[in-house]
Design a protein around this motif. Structure first.
Motif, PDB file in Angstrom:
ATOM      1  N   MET A 253       0.829  -1.199   0.000  1.00 33.27           N
ATOM      2  CA  MET A 253       0.000   0.000   0.000  1.00 33.27           C
ATOM      3  C   MET A 253       0.868   1.256   0.000  1.00 33.27           C
ATOM      4  SD  MET A 253      -3.173   1.084   0.069  1.00 33.27           S
ATOM      5  CE  MET A 253      -2.711   2.482  -0.958  1.00 33.27           C
ATOM      6  N   ALA A 254       1.900   1.238   0.838  1.00 39.11           N
ATOM      7  CA  ALA A 254       2.802   2.391   0.910  1.00 39.11           C
ATOM      8  C   ALA A 254       3.552   2.580  -0.398  1.00 39.11           C
ATOM      9  CB  ALA A 254       3.779   2.222   2.075  1.00 39.11           C
ATOM     10  N   SER A 282       5.342  -4.532 -10.249  1.00 40.45           N
ATOM     11  CA  SER A 282       5.806  -5.355  -9.134  1.00 40.45           C
ATOM     12  C   SER A 282       4.783  -5.379  -8.006  1.00 40.45           C
ATOM     13  CB  SER A 282       7.145  -4.835  -8.616  1.00 40.45           C
ATOM     14  OG  SER A 282       8.137  -4.883  -9.628  1.00 40.45           O
ATOM     15  N   VAL A 283       4.155  -4.201  -7.759  1.00 40.61           N
ATOM     16  CA  VAL A 283       3.114  -4.144  -6.731  1.00 40.61           C
ATOM     17  C   VAL A 283       1.943  -5.034  -7.119  1.00 40.61           C
ATOM     18  CG1 VAL A 283       1.386  -2.652  -5.673  1.00 40.61           C
ATOM     19  CG2 VAL A 283       3.754  -1.880  -5.854  1.00 40.61           C
ATOM     20  N   GLU A 284       1.568  -5.027  -8.402  1.00 44.29           N
ATOM     21  CA  GLU A 284       0.458  -5.864  -8.852  1.00 44.29           C
ATOM     22  C   GLU A 284       0.792  -7.346  -8.686  1.00 44.29           C
ATOM     23  OE1 GLU A 284      -0.282  -4.590 -12.809  1.00 44.29           O
ATOM     24  OE2 GLU A 284      -1.412  -2.799 -12.210  1.00 44.29           O
ATOM     25  N   ARG A 285       2.048  -7.717  -8.978  1.00 41.46           N
ATOM     26  CA  ARG A 285       2.452  -9.111  -8.756  1.00 41.46           C
ATOM     27  C   ARG A 285       2.404  -9.449  -7.273  1.00 41.46           C
ATOM     28  NH1 ARG A 285       8.053 -10.198 -11.573  1.00 41.46           N
ATOM     29  NH2 ARG A 285       7.627 -12.230 -10.608  1.00 41.46           N
ATOM     30  N   LEU A 583     -12.393  -1.012   1.244  1.00 39.70           N
ATOM     31  CA  LEU A 583     -11.311  -1.098   0.259  1.00 39.70           C
ATOM     32  C   LEU A 583     -10.278  -2.115   0.728  1.00 39.70           C
ATOM     33  CD1 LEU A 583     -10.494   2.530  -0.934  1.00 39.70           C
ATOM     34  CD2 LEU A 583     -11.216   0.614  -2.346  1.00 39.70           C
ATOM     35  N   GLN A 584      -9.918  -3.029  -0.176  1.00 41.07           N
ATOM     36  CA  GLN A 584      -8.924  -4.050   0.136  1.00 41.07           C
ATOM     37  C   GLN A 584      -7.543  -3.550  -0.282  1.00 41.07           C
ATOM     38  OE1 GLN A 584      -9.667  -7.205   1.446  1.00 41.07           O
ATOM     39  NE2 GLN A 584      -7.490  -7.648   1.589  1.00 41.07           N
ATOM     40  N   LYS A 585      -6.607  -3.508   0.677  1.00 42.02           N
ATOM     41  CA  LYS A 585      -5.248  -3.092   0.365  1.00 42.02           C
ATOM     42  C   LYS A 585      -4.568  -4.154  -0.499  1.00 42.02           C
ATOM     43  CE  LYS A 585      -4.538  -0.811   4.870  1.00 42.02           C
ATOM     44  NZ  LYS A 585      -3.747  -0.870   6.119  1.00 42.02           N
ATOM     45  N   PRO A 586      -3.635  -3.732  -1.364  1.00 40.95           N
ATOM     46  CA  PRO A 586      -3.332  -2.355  -1.751  1.00 40.95           C
ATOM     47  C   PRO A 586      -4.321  -1.865  -2.815  1.00 40.95           C
ATOM     48  CG  PRO A 586      -1.866  -3.856  -2.898  1.00 40.95           C
ATOM     49  CD  PRO A 586      -2.725  -4.715  -1.994  1.00 40.95           C
ATOM     50  N   PHE A 587      -4.521  -0.564  -2.858  1.00 38.86           N
ATOM     51  CA  PHE A 587      -5.416   0.021  -3.837  1.00 38.86           C
ATOM     52  C   PHE A 587      -4.786   1.311  -4.358  1.00 38.86           C
ATOM     53  CE2 PHE A 587      -6.749   1.016   0.496  1.00 38.86           C
ATOM     54  CZ  PHE A 587      -6.577   2.391   0.529  1.00 38.86           C
ATOM     55  N   LYS A 588      -5.310   1.791  -5.486  1.00 46.75           N
ATOM     56  CA  LYS A 588      -4.795   3.012  -6.087  1.00 46.75           C
ATOM     57  C   LYS A 588      -5.493   4.231  -5.481  1.00 46.75           C
ATOM     58  CE  LYS A 588      -3.583   0.834 -10.477  1.00 46.75           C
ATOM     59  NZ  LYS A 588      -3.766   0.818 -11.961  1.00 46.75           N
ATOM     60  N   ALA A 589      -4.837   5.368  -5.606  1.00 45.11           N
ATOM     61  CA  ALA A 589      -5.367   6.603  -5.039  1.00 45.11           C
ATOM     62  C   ALA A 589      -6.741   6.925  -5.605  1.00 45.11           C
ATOM     63  CB  ALA A 589      -4.398   7.753  -5.294  1.00 45.11           C
ATOM     64  N   ALA A 590      -6.921   6.657  -6.914  1.00 45.65           N
ATOM     65  CA  ALA A 590      -8.204   6.967  -7.543  1.00 45.65           C
ATOM     66  C   ALA A 590      -9.335   6.167  -6.906  1.00 45.65           C
ATOM     67  CB  ALA A 590      -8.137   6.674  -9.046  1.00 45.65           C
ATOM     68  N   SER A 591      -9.050   4.921  -6.545  1.00 42.45           N
ATOM     69  CA  SER A 591     -10.083   4.094  -5.906  1.00 42.45           C
ATOM     70  C   SER A 591     -10.478   4.680  -4.565  1.00 42.45           C
ATOM     71  CB  SER A 591      -9.571   2.662  -5.728  1.00 42.45           C
ATOM     72  OG  SER A 591      -9.303   2.072  -6.981  1.00 42.45           O
ATOM     73  N   LEU A 592      -9.485   5.138  -3.782  1.00 35.22           N
ATOM     74  CA  LEU A 592      -9.774   5.726  -2.474  1.00 35.22           C
ATOM     75  C   LEU A 592     -10.618   6.988  -2.632  1.00 35.22           C
ATOM     76  CD1 LEU A 592      -9.423   5.980   0.586  1.00 35.22           C
ATOM     77  CD2 LEU A 592      -7.246   7.161   0.138  1.00 35.22           C
ATOM     78  N   ILE A 593     -10.230   7.875  -3.539  1.00 39.00           N
ATOM     79  CA  ILE A 593     -10.939   9.146  -3.682  1.00 39.00           C
ATOM     80  C   ILE A 593     -12.363   8.921  -4.191  1.00 39.00           C
ATOM     81  CG2 ILE A 593     -10.918  11.393  -4.804  1.00 39.00           C
ATOM     82  CD1 ILE A 593      -8.747  10.812  -2.625  1.00 39.00           C
ATOM     83  N   ARG A 594     -12.517   7.997  -5.134  1.00 37.73           N
ATOM     84  CA  ARG A 594     -13.863   7.709  -5.641  1.00 37.73           C
ATOM     85  C   ARG A 594     -14.765   7.169  -4.530  1.00 37.73           C
ATOM     86  NH1 ARG A 594     -14.826   7.523 -11.143  1.00 37.73           N
ATOM     87  NH2 ARG A 594     -13.014   7.973 -12.440  1.00 37.73           N
ATOM     88  N   MET A 595     -14.209   6.298  -3.695  1.00 44.25           N
ATOM     89  CA  MET A 595     -15.031   5.757  -2.616  1.00 44.25           C
ATOM     90  C   MET A 595     -15.353   6.821  -1.583  1.00 44.25           C
ATOM     91  SD  MET A 595     -14.634   2.247  -0.421  1.00 44.25           S
ATOM     92  CE  MET A 595     -15.163   1.297  -1.845  1.00 44.25           C
ATOM     93  N   VAL A 596     -14.387   7.695  -1.275  1.00 44.27           N
ATOM     94  CA  VAL A 596     -14.642   8.784  -0.333  1.00 44.27           C
ATOM     95  C   VAL A 596     -15.739   9.695  -0.869  1.00 44.27           C
ATOM     96  CG1 VAL A 596     -13.644  10.886   0.649  1.00 44.27           C
ATOM     97  CG2 VAL A 596     -12.375   8.729   0.762  1.00 44.27           C
ATOM     98  N   GLU A 597     -15.646  10.048  -2.170  1.00 46.75           N
ATOM     99  CA  GLU A 597     -16.665  10.909  -2.773  1.00 46.75           C
ATOM    100  C   GLU A 597     -18.037  10.235  -2.760  1.00 46.75           C
ATOM    101  OE1 GLU A 597     -15.136  11.757  -6.613  1.00 46.75           O
ATOM    102  OE2 GLU A 597     -13.742  13.306  -5.899  1.00 46.75           O
ATOM    103  N   GLN A 598     -18.053   8.910  -3.037  1.00 46.63           N
ATOM    104  CA  GLN A 598     -19.325   8.192  -3.041  1.00 46.63           C
ATOM    105  C   GLN A 598     -19.913   8.130  -1.637  1.00 46.63           C
ATOM    106  OE1 GLN A 598     -20.966   6.774  -5.839  1.00 46.63           O
ATOM    107  NE2 GLN A 598     -22.613   6.684  -4.322  1.00 46.63           N
TER     108      GLN A 598
END
Length: 610
Positions: A253-254, A282-285, A583-598
């Motif tokens: 995540m970091a 590498s993070v995706e793997r 949200l399941q870690k790790p996730f991208k920033a866009a996913s976090l912001i979209r969920m916060v907005e929703q």
């Protein structure tokens, strides 16, 4: 009632043994009777009429032949109750007739002098003693011979009337009574011994049956104990693995969040873009790896629904054939009936794919991979499959490959355990299958022997008729980016991992949110007790001090229906199932912001208007 039946059966068995013992000695008795009759005839031929002697011997021969037939017939049948009564009556009748033929000799062969009478008395005494010996077990046969054989002789002695003859008659009677008493006692002793032998035999049989049951139960107990120990081992490894995956998810995540923030700042034309892409790959793997670890540890979030397993397998056919890549032939044996399982279809497809890949690798020279589907009723119990009971959908993947020795089969589900060469396998394929099936409420089994191939079966609970396939949780696809502006909203962020907390704070700050971040639940609660504005909370479900549900309860008490977005690297499917924003870690920033907005939008829509 049971005791009475046993007593009757034992009594029948004793009587059958007594009769058979008497009949078994019949050939000896008949032989002695024939020989003695001939000798008596030779001795008395000069004293009595030859016609009478020959007639008597003829009767002895005819009777002996009839009794021989009785003996022969008794050897070929089972002396059951009905037959035993008939044969006992015939045996007693035979000895009675024999006793009469021998007993009537003093009356038939007349007149006899004292010498011939004494000779005949000695012969009759010997015959009676022999009868008491060979028929001792069957008292009725003894009495049937001795009584008619002795009484006429005693009567002849008494009829002569001399002192010597009267004493001889009395001695004859005493001799006969003694033989009868002795044979009666011997018959009683024989009966007691036979009953004891039958009791001992029955006890021995019961002991053998008990030993057999004990052997079976011991084997079953050992098998159950081995399964339990294996289950405990896998459970312990699963917990350890899930913990490692949780920490690894925080690292990812970091790394992922920081890489995303850097990519936003340097732009797409930067010289570092390719390096950032490598980091993201590498993070995706790493994410795929942690998901497999969480699958084994039964700690991943599943989306179960009702699925037709035949449709799932049929839909995978082309992919599975391509996966075999010419190393084997695929055969599908789908059940006739439609079987509906309640499972995460994506994870099920991945599990089947993993099993086929393993089967392919176990057939270096090619072979056949067979997938069989159907429904099975499990009865449960210690000897059952993981103690499951009820109706289950079963998917079996079998191959004709090299098979596994027992020590390999027992470790097949262990994460990172593999018999493949370096770089040819991660050792997580079967462990992922095990974890998904276990988390879905099912079980797995492996049957394999070296050179005999391998059969892996997975059992999944059949879907109930009222199963709801919808989950109350937002599923947001990651976006390409977001607009950065001052939203005027304030977010409380709680995560005990410093690097993750900094990364999440940076994501939210870049999106224009004011962030107050804390590393413990108690600090966050102090913030909530103040009068400062809180529009939304982003919290790690596994924060220290107050875990998950207890923390949410306190938040609701202090701030009412403030929206909460949960982030977790070690999903708690049961605890989080009712939460709408996860949200399941790790996730991208866009996913976090979209969920916060929703979450913010949904909370505003539900808020009462003044």
């Amino acid at each position: 009632m049971q005791a009475e039946r046993l007593a009757h059966r034992r009594s029948d068995a004793v009587e059958a043994a007594q009769l058979r013992s008497s009949l078994e000695h019949l050939p000896l008795t008949l032989s002695v009777s024939l020989v003695n009759s001939v000798l008596v005839g030779l001795v008395l031929a000069s004293a009595v009429s030859p016609v009478v002697v020959l007639s008597w011997i003829t009767l002895i021969v005819v009777l002996s032949m009839l009794r021989a037939g009785l003996w022969y017939g008794s050897r070929r049948i089972d002396l059951g109750r009905s037959r035993r009564s008939r044969y006992a009556a015939l045996a007693v009748a035979g000895t009675l007739l024999s006793g009469l033929l021998w007993g009537c000799t003093p009356l038939l062969f007349t007149p006899l002098d004292e010498a011939h009478l004494l000779f005949l008395a000695l012969v009759l005494a010997g015959m009676c003693a022999g009868a008491a010996t060979v028929h001792a077990a069957h008292t009725p046969s003894v009495l049937a011979f001795i009584v008619p054989a002795i009484l006429p002789l005693a009567a002849v002695f008494f009829a002569i009337g001399g002192r010597l003859q009267i004493i001889s008659g009395l001695m004859t009677l005493i001799f006969g009574v003694s033989l009868c008493v002795a044979s009666t006692r011997f018959g009683r002793w024989f009966r007691e011994i036979t009953e004891a032998q039958l009791s001992l035999a029955a006890g021995t049989q019961e002991l053998d049956e008990a030993n057999m049951r004990l052997t079976v139960e011991t084997a079953s107990h050992r098998s159950t104990q081995a399964k339990f120990q294996q289950s405990q081992k896998l459970e312990a490894i699963g917990r350890l693995t899930a913990g490692i995956a949780h920490d690894f998810n925080n690292l990812l995540m970091a790394i992922s969040g920081s890489a995303g923030l850097i990519a936003m700042r340097v732009g797409a034309e930067s010289a570092y873009t390719s390096h950032l892409a490598t980091i993201v790959q590498s993070v995706e793997r790493g994410t795929t790896l942690t998901r497999r670890l969480l699958a084994f540890g039964r700690q991943q979030a599943l989306t179960p629904r009702s699925v037709d397993i035949n449709e799932v397998v049929s839909g995978l056919k082309e992919l599975l054939v391509a996966t075999l890549a010419g190393y084997g032939r695929l055969e599908l044996r789908l059940g006739q009936a439609r079987v509906i399982a309640f499972v995460d279809v994506n994870q099920l497809e991945q599990a089947i794919l993993n099993l086929v890949i393993n089967a392919r690798d176990a057939m270096p020279d090619g072979g056949v991979v067979t997938i069989t589907t159907g429904s099975v009723e499990l009865m449960g119990g210690e000897a059952g499959i993981d103690g499951l009971a009820g109706r289950f959908a079963r998917i079996t993947v079998s191959d004709t490959g090299t098979g596994m020795p027992e020590n390999v089969r027992l470790r097949a589900f262990d994460p990172f355990f593999t018999t493949k060469g370096v770089g040819k396998g991660s050792g997580l394929g079967l462990s992922q299958v095990y974890g998904v099936v276990q988390q879905s409420g099912g079980a797995t089994s492996i049957d394999s022997e070296p050179g005999q191939g391998t059969v892996v079966s997975i059992y999944l609970p059949e879907a109930p008729t009222d199963t709801s396939t919808a989950l109350h949780r937002s599923r947001l696809a990651p976006g390409a980016g977001w607009s950065s502006h001052d939203t005027g909203r304030r977010i409380v962020l709680v995560d005990d991992d410093e690097e993750v907390r900094k990364t999440l704070a940076a994501m939210l700050d870049t999106a224009g949110y004011a962030v107050a971040s804390y590393d413990s639940a108690l600090q966050a609660l102090e913030e909530l007790k103040s009068r400062r504005q809180v529009d939304l909370m982003v919290i790690d479900f596994a924060i220290p001090e107050l875990r998950g549900r207890d923390f949410v309860t306190e938040v609701r008490r202090l701030r009412g229906a403030v929206p909460i977005v949960f982030v977790t690297g070690n999903a708690e499917p049961v605890a989080l199932q009712s939460e709408p924003w996860v949200l399941q870690k790790p996730f991208k920033a866009a996913s976090l912001i979209r969920m916060v907005e929703q979450a913010t939008s949904d909370a505003e829509a539900l808020a009462p208007r003044a």
